[in-house]
Write a protein that holds these residues in place. Structure first.
Motif, PDB file in Angstrom:
ATOM      1  N   GLY A  67      24.374  61.332 -50.048  1.00 29.96           N
ATOM      2  CA  GLY A  67      23.019  61.797 -50.276  1.00 29.96           C
ATOM      3  C   GLY A  67      22.066  60.619 -50.159  1.00 29.96           C
ATOM      4  O   GLY A  67      22.336  59.639 -49.480  1.00 29.96           O
ATOM      5  N   GLY A  68      20.949  60.705 -50.825  1.00 28.61           N
ATOM      6  CA  GLY A  68      19.988  59.611 -50.789  1.00 28.61           C
ATOM      7  C   GLY A  68      20.098  58.726 -52.006  1.00 28.61           C
ATOM      8  O   GLY A  68      20.864  58.976 -52.923  1.00 28.61           O
ATOM      9  N   GLY A 114      17.750  52.509 -51.880  1.00 29.62           N
ATOM     10  CA  GLY A 114      18.512  52.144 -50.699  1.00 29.62           C
ATOM     11  C   GLY A 114      19.989  52.465 -50.833  1.00 29.62           C
ATOM     12  O   GLY A 114      20.615  52.145 -51.850  1.00 29.62           O
ATOM     13  N   LEU A 115      20.559  53.099 -49.822  1.00 31.79           N
ATOM     14  CA  LEU A 115      21.968  53.493 -49.866  1.00 31.79           C
ATOM     15  C   LEU A 115      22.929  52.315 -50.014  1.00 31.79           C
ATOM     16  O   LEU A 115      23.964  52.462 -50.671  1.00 31.79           O
ATOM     17  CB  LEU A 115      22.321  54.317 -48.627  1.00 31.79           C
ATOM     18  CG  LEU A 115      21.919  55.798 -48.676  1.00 31.79           C
ATOM     19  CD1 LEU A 115      22.299  56.492 -47.377  1.00 31.79           C
ATOM     20  CD2 LEU A 115      22.585  56.499 -49.853  1.00 31.79           C
ATOM     21  N   ILE A 131      20.528  55.071 -66.381  1.00 33.18           N
ATOM     22  CA  ILE A 131      20.678  56.510 -66.171  1.00 33.18           C
ATOM     23  C   ILE A 131      21.244  56.634 -64.766  1.00 33.18           C
ATOM     24  O   ILE A 131      20.549  56.402 -63.778  1.00 33.18           O
ATOM     25  CB  ILE A 131      19.346  57.252 -66.323  1.00 33.18           C
ATOM     26  CG1 ILE A 131      18.876  57.151 -67.776  1.00 33.18           C
ATOM     27  CG2 ILE A 131      19.504  58.714 -65.913  1.00 33.18           C
ATOM     28  CD1 ILE A 131      17.607  57.883 -68.070  1.00 33.18           C
ATOM     29  N   PRO A 132      22.545  56.956 -64.642  1.00 37.97           N
ATOM     30  CA  PRO A 132      23.287  56.679 -63.407  1.00 37.97           C
ATOM     31  C   PRO A 132      23.073  57.696 -62.290  1.00 37.97           C
ATOM     32  O   PRO A 132      23.984  58.456 -61.921  1.00 37.97           O
ATOM     33  CB  PRO A 132      24.740  56.669 -63.888  1.00 37.97           C
ATOM     34  CG  PRO A 132      24.746  57.628 -65.035  1.00 37.97           C
ATOM     35  CD  PRO A 132      23.418  57.461 -65.713  1.00 37.97           C
ATOM     36  N   CYS A 133      21.880  57.679 -61.700  1.00 41.26           N
ATOM     37  CA  CYS A 133      21.612  58.588 -60.590  1.00 41.26           C
ATOM     38  C   CYS A 133      22.487  58.284 -59.378  1.00 41.26           C
ATOM     39  O   CYS A 133      22.682  59.153 -58.522  1.00 41.26           O
ATOM     40  CB  CYS A 133      20.134  58.550 -60.210  1.00 41.26           C
ATOM     41  SG  CYS A 133      19.454  56.900 -59.970  1.00 41.26           S
ATOM     42  N   HIS A 134      23.055  57.072 -59.319  1.00 36.80           N
ATOM     43  CA  HIS A 134      23.918  56.735 -58.189  1.00 36.80           C
ATOM     44  C   HIS A 134      25.235  57.505 -58.224  1.00 36.80           C
ATOM     45  O   HIS A 134      25.952  57.545 -57.226  1.00 36.80           O
ATOM     46  CB  HIS A 134      24.205  55.226 -58.173  1.00 36.80           C
ATOM     47  CG  HIS A 134      24.864  54.713 -59.409  1.00 36.80           C
ATOM     48  ND1 HIS A 134      24.164  54.468 -60.577  1.00 36.80           N
ATOM     49  CD2 HIS A 134      26.166  54.410 -59.678  1.00 36.80           C
ATOM     50  CE1 HIS A 134      25.007  54.025 -61.501  1.00 36.80           C
ATOM     51  NE2 HIS A 134      26.217  53.981 -60.979  1.00 36.80           N
ATOM     52  N   ARG A 135      25.555  58.154 -59.348  1.00 34.97           N
ATOM     53  CA  ARG A 135      26.808  58.899 -59.456  1.00 34.97           C
ATOM     54  C   ARG A 135      26.659  60.352 -59.012  1.00 34.97           C
ATOM     55  O   ARG A 135      27.615  61.121 -59.096  1.00 34.97           O
ATOM     56  CB  ARG A 135      27.332  58.846 -60.896  1.00 34.97           C
ATOM     57  CG  ARG A 135      27.680  57.434 -61.345  1.00 34.97           C
ATOM     58  CD  ARG A 135      28.130  57.371 -62.777  1.00 34.97           C
ATOM     59  NE  ARG A 135      28.142  55.983 -63.252  1.00 34.97           N
ATOM     60  CZ  ARG A 135      28.066  55.630 -64.528  1.00 34.97           C
ATOM     61  NH1 ARG A 135      27.992  56.562 -65.476  1.00 34.97           N
ATOM     62  NH2 ARG A 135      28.065  54.342 -64.858  1.00 34.97           N
TER      63      ARG A 135
END
Length: 295
Positions: free
Chosen positions: A272-273, A277-278, A259-263
């Motif tokens: 953003g956060g 870890g970024l 579930i691509p929360c990094h997008r």
């Protein structure tokens, strides 16, 4: 549960390119490269990067190409902060039209087929009471990950390269305070291994409040190599003024990467956060962008 109990094995440098062990080893090198790039006052040449990584330029180039498929110079461009702004300008997905254009069905994890089921409100309220969750740590393209599964599918993925395995365990286990946990390395590798190789069908078993589930459904509509803003997601779920709450729900996604929360990024183009870890988020966006560009 102690940190030592879930400490991952050291990466195997002799792993073959293309498998998850090799990808995890390469990510450890990329993590160091990201740190070098961040601390440099100007872009680094191949020779500079290789020297800082204590490797020959040829060997460093080969490892880069084996992991991401582009040159270190090109990948370095993807890792810069400006890359997020470039994505926002050129690959900003409007979620209301993503399905109509066919974007959300392409480029996820090669031919990976994803199905998922949300736990019932009763299961959510019970805090995992009566639920058996198996877990293990496995290598992934973004470093070691703590993976948890129920009989219905993967219920948790936490990347531990930045947070450490103990903190990741405490975070994930706290989401199911009444569940029973059992280490099962063989089962986890059989179920989760194909996920990061982009093969086969993957089942998810999601634990979240109704609002969180809506946010996670919206995230699934963002195609690989593209981004959406937190405001886009809020509009998609009919909660235009709840951008802050959307951001919180994005951060509580229990199955990172799939579930691509990094997008999800800010309107300004800032990253953003990211819960794990970024550097991991930046590496994911760069990795997906390189693959999208190569298609």
């Amino acid at each position: 549960m102690t940190d030592a109990a879930i400490q991952p094995d050291a990466p195997v440098a002799t792993a073959q390119a293309g498998d998850t062990a090799a990808d995890s080893y390469h990510y450890a090198l990329m993590r160091r490269a990201i740190n070098e790039i961040d601390s440099a006052d100007a872009p680094l040449t191949l020779d500079d990067l290789a020297s800082r990584m204590k490797m020959s330029p040829a060997h460093f180039q080969r490892l880069f190409s084996a992991w991401v498929g582009v040159s270190p110079k090109r990948y370095q461009q993807y890792l810069t902060i400006d890359h997020a702004r470039s994505l926002l300008a050129h690959r900003h997905t409007t979620l209301d039209t993503a399905l109509q254009t066919g974007l959300s069905g392409t480029g996820r994890l090669h031919d990976l087929f994803l199905t998922w089921e949300a736990m019932s409100p009763g299961e959510y309220a019970a805090g995992g009471d009566g639920l058996m969750i198996r877990w293990s740590q496995i290598p992934t393209p973004f470093g070691p990950a703590l993976v948890m599964v129920t009989d219905k599918g993967i219920c948790g993925i936490a990347f531990t390269a930045e947070t450490g395995p103990g903190a990741a365990w405490a975070d994930m286990a706290a989401r199911w305070p009444k569940a029973a946990f059992k280490e099962d390395d063989a089962a986890i590798r059989q179920l989760a291994g194909p996920v990061f190789a982009g093969r086969g069908e993957t089942r998810l078993h999601m634990l979240g409040a109704p609002f969180q589930i809506k946010v996670w459904e919206a995230l699934l509509q963002i195609p690989s190599g593209h981004v959406a803003t937190y405001s886009d997601i809020a509009r998609r779920i009919g909660a235009d003024r709840a951008v802050r709450a959307v951001g919180t729900a994005v951060g509580r996604n229990p199955v990172s990467f799939l579930i691509p929360c990094h997008r999800a990024i800010r309107k300004s183009g800032g990253l953003g956060g990211y819960h794990w870890g970024l550097p991991v988020k930046r590496a994911m966006l760069a990795w997906e962008s390189a693959r999208t560009d190569s298609l």
